[in-house]
Design a protein around this motif. Structure first.
Motif, short mmCIF file in Angstrom:
data_model
loop_
_atom_site.label_atom_id
_atom_site.label_comp_id
_atom_site.label_asym_id
_atom_site.label_seq_id
_atom_site.Cartn_x
_atom_site.Cartn_y
_atom_site.Cartn_z
N LEU A 173 9.52 -0.81 75.22
CA LEU A 173 9.70 -0.56 73.79
C LEU A 173 10.09 0.89 73.61
O LEU A 173 9.70 1.75 74.41
N ARG A 174 10.80 1.17 72.53
CA ARG A 174 11.09 2.55 72.16
C ARG A 174 10.59 2.79 70.74
O ARG A 174 11.03 2.13 69.80
N GLY B 235 5.74 -3.40 68.36
CA GLY B 235 5.87 -4.85 68.36
C GLY B 235 5.12 -5.47 69.51
O GLY B 235 4.27 -4.82 70.13
N LEU B 236 5.42 -6.73 69.75
CA LEU B 236 4.80 -7.50 70.83
C LEU B 236 5.76 -7.56 72.01
O LEU B 236 6.94 -7.90 71.84
N ALA C 22 8.61 8.12 78.50
CA ALA C 22 9.47 9.30 78.42
C ALA C 22 9.64 9.70 76.95
O ALA C 22 9.99 8.87 76.11
N VAL C 23 9.37 10.97 76.68
CA VAL C 23 9.49 11.48 75.30
C VAL C 23 10.77 12.29 75.17
O VAL C 23 11.13 13.06 76.07
N ALA D 288 12.00 12.01 66.76
CA ALA D 288 11.51 12.02 68.14
C ALA D 288 11.33 10.58 68.59
O ALA D 288 11.18 9.67 67.76
N TYR D 289 11.35 10.41 69.91
CA TYR D 289 11.28 9.06 70.47
C TYR D 289 10.26 9.01 71.59
O TYR D 289 10.03 10.00 72.29
N LEU D 290 9.68 7.84 71.79
CA LEU D 290 8.82 7.58 72.93
C LEU D 290 9.31 6.30 73.58
O LEU D 290 9.13 5.21 73.02
#
Length: 131
Positions: A18-19, A10-11, A69-70, A79-81
């Protein structure tokens, strides 16, 4: 069909967070390292981060160390960033991808940012950092 789907782009204003999420369908992520990549128009796709199958081992591009952070939750096949202190130069399309390692292998491949090691890829999610 093996598929990865990213979400969460997103913006956001400079300094914001952001995640991104990357969810697999058609297969389980347990035996895969997950890489995060980004690409600007006309530029090469570059590695951002990689996380091993268990989540214990992680690596980051120098440009995002200390800010990104991953993580991963294999029970959710996701999975997340987490991206903090975002800068305008972080504006890109972000992709996740899976690197098959096999059962019991839990490490970050030495050349984790090599694109050809990864399959499948997600469709990408746009991240725009602007005031």
């Amino acid at each position: 069909q093996l598929q990865l789907v990213e979400s969460g782009g997103g913006l956001v204003q400079p300094g914001g967070s952001l995640r991104l999420s990357c969810t697999a369908s058609g297969f389980t992520l347990d035996n895969y390292a997950i890489g995060w990549f980004r690409q600007a128009p006309g530029a090469e796709r570059e590695g951002v981060s990689c996380i091993s199958a268990s989540g214990y081992n992680k690596d980051y591009a120098d440009s995002v160390k200390g800010r990104f952070a991953v993580t991963r939750d294999n029970a959710k096949n996701t999975a997340y960033l987490q991206m903090n202190n975002l800068k305008p130069e972080d504006t890109d399309v972000y992709y996740c991808a899976a690197h098959f390692l096999g059962g019991g292998i839990d490490y970050i491949p030495p050349e984790w940012d090599t694109l050809r090691f990864y399959d499948p890829w997600g469709q990408g999610t746009q991240v725009t950092v602007s005031s």
